[in-house]
Design a protein around this motif. Structure first.
Motif: not given
Length: 127
Positions: A11-12, A21-23, A34-36, A64-65
């Protein structure tokens, strides 16, 4: 300071898809995520997590997703169909947690109000 113990919430980040996000995290050297919630649903999210579990330390949290059809994750739901849906979702994420070699999945216990089974962020969810 032990940086291996610090996790950054999904979320940040500005990214709204897991792939982005991973990139973004990789570009700034962040490996503990932390995957929210708050990520747009994509059919390959689960596979992306598994594929990238050697490059990132994932801690799965709550949604998570996002699911294909968003819902309120409420383990205390009065409605049995809603609660069963939530429990199946949580079991799936516990399985994924194990599959990526982690032993912790975190979530919020439940809400003591009557949910109307609407997507998170809907202003009517607390009616």
């Amino acid at each position: 300071m032990d940086n291996d113990k610090i996790y950054f919430s999904s979320c940040a980040f500005k990214s709204k898809t897991l792939k982005d996000l991973l990139s973004e995290a990789n570009s700034v050297g962040i490996k503990n995520l932390e995957l929210s919630g708050d990520l747009i649903y994509a059919t390959d999210d689960r596979e992306l997590i598994i594929k990238n579990s050697n490059n990132f330390n994932f801690m799965l949290h709550n949604y998570c997703f996002n699911a294909k059809k968003p819902f309120l994750l409420n383990l205390a739901a009065d409605d049995l169909d809603e609660r069963d849906h939530v429990i199946e979702h949580v079991k799936s994420l516990c399985d994924l947690t194990s599959e990526i070699g982690n032993s912790v999945y975190s979530l919020h216990w439940g809400y003591a109000f009557k949910s109307i089974y609407t997507p998170v962020g809907d202003s009517n969810q607390f009616a």
